[in-house]
Design an enzyme around this catalytic site. Structure first.
Site, PDB file in Angstrom:
ATOM      1  N   LYS A  32       0.840  -1.197   0.000  1.00  0.00           N
ATOM      2  CA  LYS A  32       0.000   0.000   0.000  1.00  0.00           C
ATOM      3  C   LYS A  32       0.876   1.249   0.000  1.00  0.00           C
ATOM      4  CE  LYS A  32      -0.466  -0.189   5.030  1.00  0.00           C
ATOM      5  NZ  LYS A  32      -1.393  -0.125   6.168  1.00  0.00           N
ATOM      6  N   ARG A 128     -10.910   1.009  15.128  1.00  0.00           N
ATOM      7  CA  ARG A 128     -10.846   1.884  13.960  1.00  0.00           C
ATOM      8  C   ARG A 128     -11.771   1.352  12.872  1.00  0.00           C
ATOM      9  NH1 ARG A 128      -5.017   2.693  11.291  1.00  0.00           N
ATOM     10  NH2 ARG A 128      -5.442   0.510  10.746  1.00  0.00           N
ATOM     11  N   TYR A 257      14.676  31.156   1.858  1.00  0.00           N
ATOM     12  CA  TYR A 257      13.570  31.986   2.344  1.00  0.00           C
ATOM     13  C   TYR A 257      13.839  32.508   3.746  1.00  0.00           C
ATOM     14  CZ  TYR A 257      10.685  30.631  -1.624  1.00  0.00           C
ATOM     15  OH  TYR A 257      10.188  30.453  -2.884  1.00  0.00           O
ATOM     16  N   MET A 305      10.266  24.334  -1.793  1.00  0.00           N
ATOM     17  CA  MET A 305       9.484  23.296  -2.455  1.00  0.00           C
ATOM     18  C   MET A 305      10.331  22.471  -3.411  1.00  0.00           C
ATOM     19  SD  MET A 305       5.975  23.653  -4.707  1.00  0.00           S
ATOM     20  CE  MET A 305       5.005  24.184  -3.300  1.00  0.00           C
TER      21      MET A 305
END
Length: 365
Positions: A32, A128, A257, A305
């Site tokens: 997964k 859950r 930044y 980013m």
């Protein structure tokens, strides 16, 4: 170009070690979350001959598995009925999460004139998903007697397996044992499974018919003591990039930044074209480390980013544009291993690896 290099030999060796450890139990390999960030298709293609089942979180992941392998695929998550016809046609195993799922599945199976393979998820304490423990036997009996369901398995999930001394582990095991006893009274062929990686390593006697070693297969070990044989398991992947620019700062100049990092005179910085937009942890900015030419260098300034910078000092080792940068090491003790990064960012290795996105190329070597 940022590349996650995956060692086929290490991956396959990890699985062979696990198979030896679990004895006669079947192995259900969780792939997964894009195989925990390693790439579903590549991982499945290179392991399908070693495992009995694959497991995923949802239908779309299951279809990616069936496109490259014929192994049975179990979907852990809820049933998305918009995909159910394709799931049934491809014999993908659904997880029954409540009693009402049975009637819905029967109706669709009748319309398609094809039986549904199912595993029943029992809530033994994680609270859950899954059929309530007190309703488990009724649900199992109903599914077993259905003309349109093939009850292949019954399973649960440990809530505190990462803490092997937690009393909830015993409570859940005892509950599951009673479910196994009832289930085997119906048929010895129904597969009962409870343990993930931490479960079967930390608790004795809970392999049952099948285990689901996810993070262990990718090479990440629990911190608690495990068998010497299991210690031979190793991380399968390294994250690599390249130096794309060398810049020189003057005293007092900043980088990135908000210019939170201030350099000293003639300090050199290397620019690396990877950032949080690639799924690399932003929290590492100004405190993480990378390996260039077998030397560890600290990150400098905020990660952006699309890039980060590292301080080379006066660059006495002559780092150049084009040099390879190792961002995630396959050696657990290194300061840039997934384990170390997880510690630095207050998370777990699963998180570090599974958030690496498709801007990063996966390459099996």
């Amino acid at each position: 170009m940022n590349i996650l290099k995956i060692s086929k030999q290490t991956l396959r060796n990890n699985i062979k070690i696990i198979r030896e450890y679990i004895g006669n139990a079947k192995m259900c390999f969780p792939v997964k979350a894009n195989a925990y960030g390693h790439g579903i298709e590549d991982i499945v293609e290179n392991t399908h001959d070693l495992v009995d089942f694959f497991a995923v979180a949802n239908s779309l992941e299951a279809f990616r598995v069936t496109a490259v392998a014929k192994n049975p695929v179990l979907v852990f998550g809820v049933i998305y009925y918009e995909y159910i016809e394709k799931m049934i046609s491809e014999n993908i195993r659904v997880s029954i999460q409540d009693y009402e799922d049975i009637e819905k599945l029967e109706q669709i199976a009748k319309e398609l004139d094809k039986k549904v393979y199912a595993h029943i998820n029992i809530n033994t304490g994680m609270n859950r998903m899954g059929v309530d423990y007190n309703d488990a036997c009724r649900t199992i009996q109903r599914a077993y007697e259905s003309d349109w369901l093939i009850l292949e398995g019954v399973y649960s999930h440990l809530a505190c397996a990462d803490n092997r001394d937690h009393p909830t582990n015993i409570k859940q095991k005892n509950r599951f044992d009673s479910i196994v006893k009832f289930t085997k009274g119906l048929s010895q062929d129904i597969i009962c499974h409870l343990s993930n990686s931490y479960g079967f390593l930390g608790q004795k006697g809970i392999c049952y018919d099948m285990v689901r070693p996810g993070i262990l297969s990718y090479g990440f070990l629990p911190e608690f003591y495990v068998d010497r044989v299991i210690r031979e398991i190793k991380p399968i992947a390294r994250l690599l990039s390249k130096v794309v620019k060398i810049i020189t700062l003057q005293e007092g100049e900043g980088v990135g930044y908000s210019l939170i990092y201030r350099g000293f005179e003639d300090e050199q910085l290397a620019v690396i074209p990877i950032g949080y937009g690639d799924g690399f942890p932003r929290e590492l900015g100004d405190r993480g480390f990378v390996n260039i030419n077998d030397v560890m260098y600290p990150m400098a300034g905020r990660m952006s980013m699309d890039g980060l910078t590292v301080s080379l000092g006066i660059n006495e080792y002559d780092v150049k544009v084009g040099d390879t940068v190792e961002l995630i090491s396959a050696i657990p003790r290194n300061r840039n291993s997934a384990f170390s990064i997880a510690k630095q960012t207050n998370t777990i290795e699963y998180d570090i690896m599974s958030t690496l996105n498709d801007r990063i190329i996966r390459k099996i070597i």
